[in-house]
Motif scaffolding. Structure first.
Motif, PDB file in Angstrom:
ATOM      1  N   HIS A 149       0.823  -1.211   0.000  1.00  0.00           N
ATOM      2  CA  HIS A 149       0.000   0.000   0.000  1.00  0.00           C
ATOM      3  C   HIS A 149       0.857   1.261   0.000  1.00  0.00           C
ATOM      4  CE1 HIS A 149      -4.073   1.509   0.168  1.00  0.00           C
ATOM      5  NE2 HIS A 149      -3.656   2.463   0.951  1.00  0.00           N
ATOM      6  N   ARG A 150       1.959   1.212  -0.747  1.00  0.00           N
ATOM      7  CA  ARG A 150       2.866   2.353  -0.855  1.00  0.00           C
ATOM      8  C   ARG A 150       2.679   3.024  -2.215  1.00  0.00           C
ATOM      9  NH1 ARG A 150       3.265   1.833   3.976  1.00  0.00           N
ATOM     10  NH2 ARG A 150       5.031   0.976   5.060  1.00  0.00           N
ATOM     11  N   LEU A 151       2.828   4.324  -2.234  1.00  0.00           N
ATOM     12  CA  LEU A 151       2.694   5.098  -3.462  1.00  0.00           C
ATOM     13  C   LEU A 151       3.838   4.785  -4.422  1.00  0.00           C
ATOM     14  CD1 LEU A 151       1.129   7.515  -4.820  1.00  0.00           C
ATOM     15  CD2 LEU A 151       2.913   8.955  -3.836  1.00  0.00           C
ATOM     16  N   ILE A 152       3.502   4.463  -5.674  1.00  0.00           N
ATOM     17  CA  ILE A 152       4.546   4.184  -6.673  1.00  0.00           C
ATOM     18  C   ILE A 152       4.439   5.108  -7.882  1.00  0.00           C
ATOM     19  CG2 ILE A 152       4.939   1.798  -6.010  1.00  0.00           C
ATOM     20  CD1 ILE A 152       3.113   0.949  -8.364  1.00  0.00           C
ATOM     21  N   GLY A 153       3.340   5.865  -7.992  1.00  0.00           N
ATOM     22  CA  GLY A 153       3.194   6.773  -9.119  1.00  0.00           C
ATOM     23  C   GLY A 153       1.875   7.507  -9.075  1.00  0.00           C
ATOM     24  N   MET A 154       1.666   8.355 -10.078  1.00  0.00           N
ATOM     25  CA  MET A 154       0.422   9.121 -10.201  1.00  0.00           C
ATOM     26  C   MET A 154      -0.038   9.070 -11.643  1.00  0.00           C
ATOM     27  SD  MET A 154      -0.570  10.747  -7.332  1.00  0.00           S
ATOM     28  CE  MET A 154      -1.332  12.318  -7.700  1.00  0.00           C
ATOM     29  N   ILE A 155      -1.359   9.094 -11.818  1.00  0.00           N
ATOM     30  CA  ILE A 155      -1.954   9.224 -13.143  1.00  0.00           C
ATOM     31  C   ILE A 155      -2.714  10.540 -13.146  1.00  0.00           C
ATOM     32  CG2 ILE A 155      -3.627   8.305 -14.790  1.00  0.00           C
ATOM     33  CD1 ILE A 155      -3.027   5.516 -13.614  1.00  0.00           C
ATOM     34  N   SER A 156      -2.421  11.372 -14.134  1.00  0.00           N
ATOM     35  CA  SER A 156      -3.096  12.653 -14.276  1.00  0.00           C
ATOM     36  C   SER A 156      -3.895  12.664 -15.577  1.00  0.00           C
ATOM     37  CB  SER A 156      -2.076  13.797 -14.298  1.00  0.00           C
ATOM     38  OG  SER A 156      -1.306  13.725 -15.481  1.00  0.00           O
ATOM     39  N   GLU A 157      -4.691  13.708 -15.752  1.00  0.00           N
ATOM     40  CA  GLU A 157      -5.421  13.869 -17.016  1.00  0.00           C
ATOM     41  C   GLU A 157      -4.453  13.854 -18.195  1.00  0.00           C
ATOM     42  OE1 GLU A 157      -9.227  16.668 -16.397  1.00  0.00           O
ATOM     43  OE2 GLU A 157      -7.314  17.595 -15.863  1.00  0.00           O
TER      44      GLU A 157
END
Length: 140
Positions: free
Chosen positions: A110-118
């Motif tokens: 449950h660790r952050l590995i990335g982001m998705i943006s518009e």
């Protein structure tokens, strides 16, 4: 099959929940981004902070951004997606909750590995699907 991992931008930088909004704004400027994930002391995602949050929920209320922590503006649990989820599930979540950014986590840590943006969606999907997505997320 396209997954969240395929379209996300990796290495999303977290801001600590105890860091000030001034620190967060500085990171946003340096990284040329409009949002930062907020992580707790255990590196678990606790929220998302946007430049709009800083302006409307701090500056406009005449609060001092150097005295307000990022955690104070973290409201509720953000929508998240696991890296191996299909892109259609990514779009369903973003459209249903009308979010423009979606944190990608690994499982089971449950660790952050990335982001998705518009912008990530626009770069990786066909134009007709992007138009449908933007219409759903931005509609009143």
């Amino acid at each position: 099959m396209t997954t969240a991992l395929d379209i996300m931008h990796p290495g999303a930088m977290c801001v600590g929940e105890r860091e000030s909004l001034t620190d967060a704004a500085r990171i946003m400027r340096e990284q040329d981004i409009g949002a930062l994930p907020i992580c707790g002391d255990d590196d678990v995602l606790v929220g998302i902070l946007t430049d709009r949050d800083i302006v409307l929920r701090c500056v406009a209320e005449r609060r001092d951004p150097s005295e307000v922590s990022c955690g104070e503006l973290a409201m509720g649990r953000p929508q998240i997606i696991e890296g191996d989820e299909r892109i259609e599930r990514v779009l369903e979540l973003m459209e249903e909750y009308r979010v423009r950014r979606l944190p990608v986590i690994d499982h089971p840590a449950h660790r952050l590995i990335g982001m998705i943006s518009e912008a990530d969606v626009a770069r990786h999907l066909p134009r007709d699907r992007v138009a449908e997505f933007v219409s759903a997320v931005c509609s009143d």
